[in-house]
Write an enzyme that holds these catalytic residues in place. Sequence first.
Site, PDB file in Angstrom:
ATOM      1  N   GLY A   1      28.978  54.443  45.535  1.00 49.48           N
ATOM      2  CA  GLY A   1      30.374  54.690  45.832  1.00 49.48           C
ATOM      3  C   GLY A   1      31.244  54.474  44.606  1.00 49.48           C
ATOM      4  O   GLY A   1      30.812  53.918  43.591  1.00 49.48           O
ATOM      5  N   CYS A   2      32.491  54.900  44.701  1.00 53.20           N
ATOM      6  CA  CYS A   2      33.389  54.810  43.549  1.00 53.20           C
ATOM      7  C   CYS A   2      33.747  53.362  43.221  1.00 53.20           C
ATOM      8  O   CYS A   2      33.611  52.929  42.064  1.00 53.20           O
ATOM      9  CB  CYS A   2      34.636  55.651  43.790  1.00 53.20           C
ATOM     10  N   TYR A   3      34.187  52.607  44.218  1.00 46.37           N
ATOM     11  CA  TYR A   3      34.484  51.198  43.961  1.00 46.37           C
ATOM     12  C   TYR A   3      33.251  50.426  43.486  1.00 46.37           C
ATOM     13  O   TYR A   3      33.334  49.657  42.516  1.00 46.37           O
ATOM     14  CB  TYR A   3      35.049  50.536  45.218  1.00 46.37           C
TER      15      TYR A   3
ATOM     16  N   THR B   1      30.700  51.452  41.837  1.00 46.26           N
ATOM     17  CA  THR B   1      30.375  51.822  40.456  1.00 46.26           C
ATOM     18  C   THR B   1      31.204  51.008  39.469  1.00 46.26           C
ATOM     19  O   THR B   1      30.676  50.408  38.525  1.00 46.26           O
ATOM     20  CB  THR B   1      30.609  53.324  40.232  1.00 46.26           C
ATOM     21  N   ALA B   2      32.514  50.972  39.683  1.00 45.68           N
ATOM     22  CA  ALA B   2      33.386  50.215  38.783  1.00 45.68           C
ATOM     23  C   ALA B   2      33.074  48.726  38.833  1.00 45.68           C
ATOM     24  O   ALA B   2      32.986  48.058  37.794  1.00 45.68           O
ATOM     25  CB  ALA B   2      34.849  50.467  39.144  1.00 45.68           C
TER      26      ALA B   2
END
EC number: 1.2.1.38
Length: 345
Positions: A148-150, A152-153
């Site tokens: 997911g995007c969150y 990953t960061a």
Amino acid sequence: MNIAIIGATGYGGVELLRFLQHHPHVHHCSLYSSSQDGIHFSESFPHVGEIEGAILQKIDVEQMADECEVVFFATPPGVSSTLAPTLIDKGVKVIDLSGDFRLKDRSVYEMWYKRQTASDHYLQQAVYGLTEWNKEDIQKAQLLSNPGCYPTAALLGLAPLVKERLIEEDSIIVDAKSGVSGAGRKASLNTHFSEVNENVKIYKVNSHQHIPEIEQMLKAWNERIQPITFSTHLIPMTRGIMATIYAKAKKELSLETLLDLYKTSYEDSKFVRVRKPGQFPATKEVYGSNYCDIGVAYDERTGRVTVVSVIDNLVKGAAGQAIQNLNVMMGWDEESGLMLAPIYP
């Protein structure tokens, strides 16, 4: 190579096509949509231009299995877990951008996503595609679950600290902010212009579905990791995620030690850039690109480490990382099709 995108008209699908149309190893990309059938892709998305053969088609798994070597799912939860098993059983490689295969425990998935998912057979087969930290398994994957995007960061920011066990396992706080495109293309009151403009909103307090995904990977690196505090905010911009991460150091550290750790951890990574001492990244500096930029600091007064990690949620947080994983799976240059500089300003 022939490739298919299911969910081609969502933001993730559009970004996949933006990169794949310039990919040196992709010869044809079939586009499938549940909402549009029989029209040229450029009618809905003129910015991509007239791509030959880019006709949106009704989803047909049997046709995909016959024509394509790799299928991307850029779909909401519940779609890939239903359709992907048929493709996998027919030998097609699947890269899933949804959360359907990310969590290994079905009961955990059902608790956080409020729906059922695929059988344990496919969940255990799925490889988690955090490219920088799971490359060996990705090379052998047939079913790739894109992070997911969150996560990953957050995970790229936390990995060096957690793997080296430099922080207290019960001290992790992730304060994350995302642009509105992270909510998808479907219209909703929460993403209406008048609701988002000149406004910052926290949402899914202590209940975001990315929490177990982050914790699952952290515990794979250090089994002593305790539940994290994770907050998500919607901010009035289109793209970008900034994750500001706080954790208590187990012993006194220095900024030099931290920077050496991060530079060493990512020295062979094509898409992670570590900032110089005292410099911290901004979302605009990765806009439209597959980069994750990281800045670190150590507060001697509190003994806490601060990590700032920024990505473009639609690229490194979705389509870009998916293509990066495709490149690794196929043994191609990891940068193939992805070497676009960030758009600035």
